[in-house]
Scaffold this motif. Structure first.
Motif, PDB file in Angstrom:
ATOM      1  N   PHE A  98       0.861  -1.178   0.000  1.00 60.28           N
ATOM      2  CA  PHE A  98       0.000   0.000   0.000  1.00 60.28           C
ATOM      3  C   PHE A  98       0.897   1.228   0.000  1.00 60.28           C
ATOM      4  O   PHE A  98       1.884   1.274   0.721  1.00 60.28           O
ATOM      5  CB  PHE A  98      -0.890   0.028   1.248  1.00 60.28           C
ATOM      6  CG  PHE A  98      -1.833  -1.135   1.333  1.00 60.28           C
ATOM      7  CD1 PHE A  98      -3.063  -1.095   0.694  1.00 60.28           C
ATOM      8  CD2 PHE A  98      -1.481  -2.276   2.044  1.00 60.28           C
ATOM      9  CE1 PHE A  98      -3.928  -2.177   0.770  1.00 60.28           C
ATOM     10  CE2 PHE A  98      -2.340  -3.351   2.130  1.00 60.28           C
ATOM     11  CZ  PHE A  98      -3.567  -3.309   1.494  1.00 60.28           C
ATOM     12  N   ARG A  99       0.527   2.231  -0.779  1.00 69.37           N
ATOM     13  CA  ARG A  99       1.292   3.477  -0.781  1.00 69.37           C
ATOM     14  C   ARG A  99       0.617   4.473   0.167  1.00 69.37           C
ATOM     15  O   ARG A  99       0.338   5.617  -0.155  1.00 69.37           O
ATOM     16  CB  ARG A  99       1.394   4.040  -2.198  1.00 69.37           C
ATOM     17  CG  ARG A  99       2.423   5.161  -2.263  1.00 69.37           C
ATOM     18  CD  ARG A  99       2.837   5.473  -3.662  1.00 69.37           C
ATOM     19  NE  ARG A  99       4.019   4.697  -4.012  1.00 69.37           N
ATOM     20  CZ  ARG A  99       4.466   4.555  -5.241  1.00 69.37           C
ATOM     21  NH1 ARG A  99       3.839   5.112  -6.246  1.00 69.37           N
ATOM     22  NH2 ARG A  99       5.545   3.846  -5.478  1.00 69.37           N
ATOM     23  N   HIS A 100       0.314   3.985   1.343  1.00 68.91           N
ATOM     24  CA  HIS A 100      -0.252   4.743   2.453  1.00 68.91           C
ATOM     25  C   HIS A 100      -0.249   3.784   3.646  1.00 68.91           C
ATOM     26  O   HIS A 100       0.041   2.605   3.486  1.00 68.91           O
ATOM     27  CB  HIS A 100      -1.677   5.237   2.139  1.00 68.91           C
ATOM     28  CG  HIS A 100      -2.630   4.146   1.767  1.00 68.91           C
ATOM     29  ND1 HIS A 100      -2.823   3.730   0.465  1.00 68.91           N
ATOM     30  CD2 HIS A 100      -3.432   3.355   2.520  1.00 68.91           C
ATOM     31  CE1 HIS A 100      -3.712   2.742   0.431  1.00 68.91           C
ATOM     32  NE2 HIS A 100      -4.091   2.490   1.673  1.00 68.91           N
ATOM     33  N   VAL A 101      -0.547   4.295   4.800  1.00 67.49           N
ATOM     34  CA  VAL A 101      -0.671   3.424   5.963  1.00 67.49           C
ATOM     35  C   VAL A 101      -2.028   2.726   5.837  1.00 67.49           C
ATOM     36  O   VAL A 101      -3.060   3.402   5.756  1.00 67.49           O
ATOM     37  CB  VAL A 101      -0.577   4.220   7.280  1.00 67.49           C
ATOM     38  CG1 VAL A 101      -0.790   3.301   8.474  1.00 67.49           C
ATOM     39  CG2 VAL A 101       0.771   4.928   7.373  1.00 67.49           C
ATOM     40  N   PRO A 102      -2.038   1.397   5.757  1.00 70.37           N
ATOM     41  CA  PRO A 102      -3.306   0.709   5.519  1.00 70.37           C
ATOM     42  C   PRO A 102      -4.245   0.770   6.724  1.00 70.37           C
ATOM     43  O   PRO A 102      -3.809   0.770   7.871  1.00 70.37           O
ATOM     44  CB  PRO A 102      -2.876  -0.732   5.243  1.00 70.37           C
ATOM     45  CG  PRO A 102      -1.558  -0.881   5.919  1.00 70.37           C
ATOM     46  CD  PRO A 102      -0.912   0.471   5.863  1.00 70.37           C
ATOM     47  N   SER A 103      -5.532   0.805   6.404  1.00 70.69           N
ATOM     48  CA  SER A 103      -6.557   0.761   7.445  1.00 70.69           C
ATOM     49  C   SER A 103      -6.611  -0.655   8.010  1.00 70.69           C
ATOM     50  O   SER A 103      -5.998  -1.584   7.467  1.00 70.69           O
ATOM     51  CB  SER A 103      -7.923   1.110   6.836  1.00 70.69           C
ATOM     52  OG  SER A 103      -8.318   0.081   5.925  1.00 70.69           O
ATOM     53  N   ALA A 104      -7.364  -0.834   9.076  1.00 72.70           N
ATOM     54  CA  ALA A 104      -7.531  -2.175   9.658  1.00 72.70           C
ATOM     55  C   ALA A 104      -8.156  -3.113   8.630  1.00 72.70           C
ATOM     56  O   ALA A 104      -7.760  -4.277   8.514  1.00 72.70           O
ATOM     57  CB  ALA A 104      -8.384  -2.102  10.920  1.00 72.70           C
ATOM     58  N   GLU A 105      -9.110  -2.619   7.852  1.00 75.48           N
ATOM     59  CA  GLU A 105      -9.753  -3.447   6.815  1.00 75.48           C
ATOM     60  C   GLU A 105      -8.752  -3.842   5.731  1.00 75.48           C
ATOM     61  O   GLU A 105      -8.712  -4.991   5.285  1.00 75.48           O
ATOM     62  CB  GLU A 105     -10.934  -2.694   6.208  1.00 75.48           C
ATOM     63  CG  GLU A 105     -11.681  -3.501   5.164  1.00 75.48           C
ATOM     64  CD  GLU A 105     -12.864  -2.738   4.596  1.00 75.48           C
ATOM     65  OE1 GLU A 105     -13.263  -3.066   3.463  1.00 75.48           O
ATOM     66  OE2 GLU A 105     -13.391  -1.824   5.266  1.00 75.48           O
ATOM     67  N   GLU A 106      -7.920  -2.898   5.290  1.00 74.95           N
ATOM     68  CA  GLU A 106      -6.906  -3.208   4.276  1.00 74.95           C
ATOM     69  C   GLU A 106      -5.880  -4.201   4.822  1.00 74.95           C
ATOM     70  O   GLU A 106      -5.435  -5.099   4.106  1.00 74.95           O
ATOM     71  CB  GLU A 106      -6.206  -1.922   3.813  1.00 74.95           C
ATOM     72  CG  GLU A 106      -7.090  -1.035   2.974  1.00 74.95           C
ATOM     73  CD  GLU A 106      -6.459   0.323   2.704  1.00 74.95           C
ATOM     74  OE1 GLU A 106      -6.585   0.806   1.573  1.00 74.95           O
ATOM     75  OE2 GLU A 106      -5.855   0.902   3.641  1.00 74.95           O
ATOM     76  N   THR A 107      -5.510  -4.035   6.086  1.00 72.61           N
ATOM     77  CA  THR A 107      -4.567  -4.963   6.712  1.00 72.61           C
ATOM     78  C   THR A 107      -5.148  -6.372   6.744  1.00 72.61           C
ATOM     79  O   THR A 107      -4.468  -7.335   6.391  1.00 72.61           O
ATOM     80  CB  THR A 107      -4.209  -4.491   8.132  1.00 72.61           C
ATOM     81  OG1 THR A 107      -3.537  -3.230   8.028  1.00 72.61           O
ATOM     82  CG2 THR A 107      -3.318  -5.478   8.851  1.00 72.61           C
ATOM     83  N   ARG A 108      -6.418  -6.499   7.120  1.00 75.10           N
ATOM     84  CA  ARG A 108      -7.069  -7.824   7.122  1.00 75.10           C
ATOM     85  C   ARG A 108      -7.096  -8.408   5.715  1.00 75.10           C
ATOM     86  O   ARG A 108      -6.840  -9.588   5.523  1.00 75.10           O
ATOM     87  CB  ARG A 108      -8.486  -7.730   7.690  1.00 75.10           C
ATOM     88  CG  ARG A 108      -8.539  -7.717   9.202  1.00 75.10           C
ATOM     89  CD  ARG A 108      -9.955  -7.879   9.727  1.00 75.10           C
ATOM     90  NE  ARG A 108     -10.857  -6.812   9.299  1.00 75.10           N
ATOM     91  CZ  ARG A 108     -10.952  -5.612   9.873  1.00 75.10           C
ATOM     92  NH1 ARG A 108     -10.209  -5.341  10.933  1.00 75.10           N
ATOM     93  NH2 ARG A 108     -11.791  -4.713   9.430  1.00 75.10           N
ATOM     94  N   TRP A 109      -7.417  -7.573   4.702  1.00 76.69           N
ATOM     95  CA  TRP A 109      -7.457  -8.046   3.317  1.00 76.69           C
ATOM     96  C   TRP A 109      -6.076  -8.575   2.915  1.00 76.69           C
ATOM     97  O   TRP A 109      -5.963  -9.652   2.330  1.00 76.69           O
ATOM     98  CB  TRP A 109      -7.908  -6.934   2.368  1.00 76.69           C
ATOM     99  CG  TRP A 109      -7.994  -7.421   0.960  1.00 76.69           C
ATOM    100  CD1 TRP A 109      -9.058  -8.032   0.360  1.00 76.69           C
ATOM    101  CD2 TRP A 109      -6.953  -7.373  -0.026  1.00 76.69           C
ATOM    102  NE1 TRP A 109      -8.739  -8.376  -0.931  1.00 76.69           N
ATOM    103  CE2 TRP A 109      -7.452  -7.979  -1.193  1.00 76.69           C
ATOM    104  CE3 TRP A 109      -5.651  -6.882  -0.031  1.00 76.69           C
ATOM    105  CZ2 TRP A 109      -6.706  -8.100  -2.364  1.00 76.69           C
ATOM    106  CZ3 TRP A 109      -4.904  -7.009  -1.196  1.00 76.69           C
ATOM    107  CH2 TRP A 109      -5.427  -7.608  -2.343  1.00 76.69           C
ATOM    108  N   ALA A 110      -5.024  -7.817   3.207  1.00 72.71           N
ATOM    109  CA  ALA A 110      -3.663  -8.236   2.849  1.00 72.71           C
ATOM    110  C   ALA A 110      -3.307  -9.549   3.536  1.00 72.71           C
ATOM    111  O   ALA A 110      -2.760 -10.467   2.901  1.00 72.71           O
ATOM    112  CB  ALA A 110      -2.656  -7.147   3.224  1.00 72.71           C
ATOM    113  N   GLN A 111      -3.593  -9.652   4.822  1.00 74.52           N
ATOM    114  CA  GLN A 111      -3.260 -10.870   5.556  1.00 74.52           C
ATOM    115  C   GLN A 111      -4.077 -12.064   5.048  1.00 74.52           C
ATOM    116  O   GLN A 111      -3.542 -13.171   4.922  1.00 74.52           O
ATOM    117  CB  GLN A 111      -3.486 -10.649   7.054  1.00 74.52           C
ATOM    118  CG  GLN A 111      -2.476  -9.680   7.630  1.00 74.52           C
ATOM    119  CD  GLN A 111      -2.820  -9.225   9.041  1.00 74.52           C
ATOM    120  OE1 GLN A 111      -3.976  -9.193   9.450  1.00 74.52           O
ATOM    121  NE2 GLN A 111      -1.785  -8.850   9.790  1.00 74.52           N
ATOM    122  N   THR A 112      -5.334 -11.849   4.731  1.00 73.20           N
ATOM    123  CA  THR A 112      -6.173 -12.925   4.194  1.00 73.20           C
ATOM    124  C   THR A 112      -5.653 -13.361   2.828  1.00 73.20           C
ATOM    125  O   THR A 112      -5.575 -14.559   2.536  1.00 73.20           O
ATOM    126  CB  THR A 112      -7.642 -12.471   4.096  1.00 73.20           C
ATOM    127  OG1 THR A 112      -8.103 -12.161   5.412  1.00 73.20           O
ATOM    128  CG2 THR A 112      -8.522 -13.544   3.472  1.00 73.20           C
TER     129      THR A 112
END
Length: 189
Positions: free
Chosen positions: A149-163
């Motif tokens: 991500f070219r920003h600090v990811p939100s909690a939702e984006e973090t979950r998406w990346a980890q999933t």
């Protein structure tokens, strides 16, 4: 990988060539709806595929998913030896970067690790970059899958990346995993 960070270190490992034999193994992953291939390059031994949202490029992106394979990268080495060198390269491209703890795991019987890296301000872009990486060692071959991500990811984006990274597996022609059904990247077949 973010272009201004580790990709610069790895770009020299990839060259274009036609007619290469398909790989014996590759990274399989869940489908990536909403992303398109922005860049791909292969020489049969090494390859990179970068996916971005439609309308974005591998130079100007907000989110990027990258898969890479480097045959021979781990000759005589291990992920434990590779990781400090990799992080050292990131430090050169992003002073003040923060790596998270790496999680060791096994994928299809092979050593693997997951790690998050935060770059508070990439000097090349002036923007923060965060990426989640899965590295899989198979003999001397290094397989990488990354969500950036070219920003600090939100909690939702973090979950998406980890999933998404949790769906990443090592595939062979005999694999039965749904993530392997699509086969290797089209230019690697």
């Amino acid at each position: 990988m973010p272009k201004a960070l580790p990709a610069l270190l790895l770009a020299g490992l990839i060259a274009t060539a036609a007619g290469a034999a398909p790989p014996a193994e590759w990274v399989g992953q869940a489908a990536l709806p909403g992303l398109v291939i922005g860049h791909r390059l292969s020489n049969g031994q090494s390859m990179i595929v970068e996916r971005v949202p439609p309308g974005e490029t591998v130079e100007r992106w907000t989110r990027m998913v990258t898969n890479q394979r480097f045959a021979g990268q781990l000759a005589g080495g291990t992920l434990d030896r590779w990781l400090p060198n990799y992080l050292g390269g990131i430090e050169q491209g992003c002073p003040g970067f923060r790596p998270g703890a790496s999680t060791r795991l096994r994928i299809e019987g092979r050593p693997a690790l997951d790690i998050r890296v935060d770059c508070p301000r990439n000097p090349a872009t002036g923007q923060p970059e965060t990426f989640f990486l899965r590295a899989i060692a198979s003999g001397a071959t290094l397989h990488l899958a990354q969500v950036a991500f070219r920003h600090v990811p939100s909690a939702e984006e973090t979950r998406w990346a980890q999933t998404h990274l949790a769906s990443v597996t090592l595939c062979t022609r005999a694999s039965r995993s749904p993530a392997c059904r699509a086969g290797p990247e089209p230019f690697d077949r």
